[in-house]
Structures are given as structure tokens and as C-alpha cells.
Design an enzyme around this catalytic site. Structure first.
Site, mmCIF file in Angstrom:
data_model
loop_
_atom_site.group_PDB
_atom_site.id
_atom_site.type_symbol
_atom_site.label_atom_id
_atom_site.label_comp_id
_atom_site.label_asym_id
_atom_site.label_seq_id
_atom_site.Cartn_x
_atom_site.Cartn_y
_atom_site.Cartn_z
ATOM 1 N N ASN A 211 30.635 -20.752 -11.922
ATOM 2 C CA ASN A 211 29.222 -20.731 -12.303
ATOM 3 C C ASN A 211 29.072 -20.362 -13.770
ATOM 4 O OD1 ASN A 211 29.018 -17.697 -12.435
ATOM 5 N ND2 ASN A 211 29.532 -17.927 -10.264
ATOM 6 N N ASP A 280 29.251 -17.942 -3.224
ATOM 7 C CA ASP A 280 28.877 -17.827 -1.810
ATOM 8 C C ASP A 280 29.790 -18.666 -0.920
ATOM 9 O OD1 ASP A 280 26.719 -16.101 -2.327
ATOM 10 O OD2 ASP A 280 25.431 -17.803 -2.825
#
Length: 402
Positions: A211, A280
């Protein structure tokens, strides 16, 4: 950061004395009141006038050239006892030996001996002089007496040898002062764990899922906690940031590694702040070889990673503070409040990606601190300032729960 603080620089006769001009300038820009005491030998490498121009204060070299305004003001006493922090750099073998054995025969040593503030000493000399057992014994003695030793760097020395003995870069010296004098040590005796940066979930030996996190918020939190006297463990994914001085850094890559390091460190921590952007989901399988490009689309099965914040909340000890971060693009406050309850956290720092100046890869942030008692909306500020506001709130929670 150093507004109202009195910083005393002791400069001795080493070739690196010229670097201290930049240190004095940097401290002045941080609004510190900077005073300089030089040895006579230091003046062979840099002039007192250089420091006087930079600091706007008189430079002292001669103990008997004090010219006190009145009988109660004796500079070699008042400079030392009035300082919030003293840095001696470069520190020669000579001045180290004097201080280690209580010898006060010049302006610098007579100023340092009566001081009651943190004293930082950075040895800088020829590698063989530094390795001399007498010098090493004197350094060890100063450590026992409570002096803070800044380790010299290794590299090519002015004398032509390679080895340990170089004065560290000026930024590190200033950071060492900030660590001691920038903030009240209201976290003294506390153990703080901070997570920071992204995680990287491997697809194959070449590719990862990650990310945009730069780690800046987490590193600011670690630095703030260290400056407030805490014992800090920073668990960080890959970043381009330098580890703050005085922080125990544990580098990780995957969410699983982050889980293992954070939960292990949290077992004895008083405060845990989860600022990392943890994946996640992670690939269900990692290919042994590079996934080759083929005709058509590619589907990658993913599986859930362990919920670190939830695990921390479920295993929270009495008196322990758990703080999480919430990054949202919609329904920021509602989702963050729900996260506070679900994860059994004490505080959630809500961070919106939609506001200019907040989010990833910038030096500022706009946070809302959410606790069971309500919300505290912070204005746009630097991430370092925001970190201090977060710890202010954490200390309030600790006092309330005591």
C-alpha cells in the site's frame, strides 16, 4: 521544539570542530538559546566569532575572562547549572579524561562539573586513540556516572586511517539533544510499542501486494515517545525513513511478521499504538517461481490476515492503553467509532484520505481522536505535533484509569 531551552555546546580541539557551527545554527533555528564554550585548542579549527554570529551570545574560552555582572553571576557556574542540556562534541581524549577524573582546569571542564542537566559526549579522534584502553576506561567511567555517550561513526578519518572515530552527522547530534531536552519526560519508565509503515505480501519471488503508507506518522510517534522518556519499540514495514535515535527498531515485511513482533512486544508494554497500514488480505499461496504473463486475466485467491488490533484488545492487560488508527474514505467518524468498540481499544485516531494535508506520504495530518468519552478534532498540523497530541491524550487516559 526547543523554544525556551538553554543548550550549551562544548567544543574541543578536534578537526571536526568546524561541524559544530552547523549544529549551533540548527539549534538556533529550533528556537533554542545556544551558548558555546570552547577550549583554546578548538580555536585552532574554528573561530569563536563564528559561534557568536550564529548564536548571538558571547563565546567563553578563558575561565578568568568571565567579567561577571555581579557577584551572584559567575559564568562558569551559571552556564552549566542553567543549561537544559550540554553537548560536548567533538570530545577529545583529553577532555574525556579530565571529566572522567574530576579535573577542572579550563572554562569547559569547570562549566560542566557543576551542571545538573543531561550531558552528552561524542568522542571524536583517531581510531587507535579511541581504542586505547585508558580512553575506553574513561568513557566507561563517564557512562557509570550518568553521562550519555554518542557513539562516533566509522569511516575515513582526517588522519588518513579508516575506522571508528568520526563525528556523526550534525542532524544526529541535534536529534540527541532533542531526545533529552525537547519535551518533559512524562513517559519516563513507560514501555511503548509503535507499529509503522506498510506490509508487503508476496505473490512470487518478485512481486508483492502493498500500500501507499510511507511510515511517517508511525516514525513521528516513535520519536515523540522517545523524546518524552519512554522505552520505545518500533515495529516497521519497509520505509525510506531513518530510525529515530534511542528507538529499538524491528523490521518486518508481512502482516504475519507484524503480528508476531507486535503481539510479542505488547506483552510487557504499557502503551501500544498501531499506526501501521497492515494488509487485510494476503495471497492464499505464494508461487515458488515468477508468475509468467499469459493471455487473458489473472485471478489471485486471497485469505484474511490476522487482526492485530483485535488481538491486542482481546488480550489487553489492566492499565494498558491500546491506540489504533482508522483510515477511511467515507463515513470516517461512524466507522472509527465502531472500530473503537469492536477492537476493545482505548482510542482510535481517525484519519481521512479526502482532506488535503492528511493521509499518506505527506508531513502533515488531520486527525480526530476518538475515545469512549467523545471526540477531539485536531486541526492541520505536522505529524510530529500530532504525535505529541496523541500522547497527551494517552497520558490523560492513563491518569484517568489509574
Amino acid at each position: 521544539m526547543l523554544e525556551g531551552k538553554k543548550i550549551l555546546l562544548g567544543v574541543t580541539g578536534g578537526i571536526a570542530a568546524y561541524k559544530m557551527a552547523n549544529v549551533a545554527s540548527m539549534l538556533t533555528k529550533l528556537h533554542a538559546e545556544v551558548h558555546v564554550v570552547m577550549t583554546e585548542n578548538a580555536a585552532h579549527f574554528i573561530t569563536p566569532q563564528t559561534f557568536e554570529v550564529l548564536t548571538k551570545n558571547k563565546v567563553y574560552m578563558d575561565t578568568f575572562d568571565e567579567a561577571p555582572d555581579d557577584a551572584a553571576h559567575v559564568p562558569h557556574i551559571s552556564l552549566g547549572t542553567g543549561a537544559d542540556c550540554i553537548l560536548i562534541a567533538p570530545a577529545t581524549a583529553n577532555v574525556i579524561g579530565k571529566l572522567a577524573n574530576g579535573i577542572a582546569d579550563d572554562m569547559l571542564t569547570t562549566t560542566v562539573l557543576p551542571a545538573r542537566c543531561p550531558i552528552l559526549i561524542c568522542p571524536s579522534m583517531n581510531v587507535f586513540m579511541l581504542e586505547n584502553p585508558i580512553v575506553q576506561d574513561n568513557i566507561a567511567k563517564l557512562k557509570r556516572f550518568g553521562y550519555h555517550i554518542i557513539e562516533p561513526d566509522e569511516g575515513y578519518l582526517a588522519c588518513g586511517y579508516d575506522g571508528k572515530g568520526k563525528l556523526p552527522k550534525e542532524e544526529l547530534l541535534v536529534e540527541a539533544i532533542l531526545l533529552q531536552a525537547a519535551h518533559e519526560h512524562d513517559l519516563e519508565g513507560k514501555s511503548v510499542v509503535v507499529s509503522a509503515g506498510p506490509t508487503e505480501e508476496p505473490l512470487d519471488p518478485i512481486r508483492v501486494i502493498t500500500n501507499h503508507s510511507s511510515g511517517k506518522m508511525g516514525y513521528a510517534l516513535a520519536k515523540a515517545a522517545a523524546c518524552r522518556g519512554a522505552k520505545v519499540t518500533l515495529v516497521s514495514g519497509p520505509t525510506a525513513l531513518e530510525v529515530p535515535l534511542g528507538v529499538d527498531h524491528r523490521g518486518i515485511h508481512t502482516a504475519e511478521e507484524m503480528y508476531q513482533e507486535v503481539t510479542s512486544a505488547a506483552e510487557t508494554a504499557d502503551i501500544v499504538v498501531m499506526a501501521a497500514a497492515v494488509a487485510d488480505y494476503t495471497p492464499a499461496e505464494v508461487a515458488d517461481q515468477k508468475i509468467k504473463k499469459k493471455e487473458g486475466d489473472l485471478s489471485i485467491p486471497l485469505k484474511r490476515t490476522k487482526d492485530i488490533l483485535l488481538s491486542l484488545g482481546e488480550n489487553k492487560r489492566k492499565g494498558q492503553i491500546i491506540c489504533g488508527f482508522s483510515m477511511e474514505t467515507e463515513n470516517l467518524l461512524e466507522n472509527s467509532q465502531a472500530k473503537l468498540t469492536k477492537k476493545n481499544a482505548d482510542m482510535i485516531c481517525a484519519n481521512s484520505l479526502t482532506q488535503e494535508g492528511a493521509g499518506y506520504r505527506v508531513d502533515t495530518n488531520i486527525l480526530t481522536l476518538i475515545t469512549k468519552d467523545g471526540m477531539n478534532q485536531l486541526p492541520l498540523m505536522s505529524k510530529r505535533e500530532a504525535a505529541d497530541r496523541i500522547f497527551d491524550q494517552i497520558l490523560f487516559l492513563m491518569d484517568k484509569n489509574a
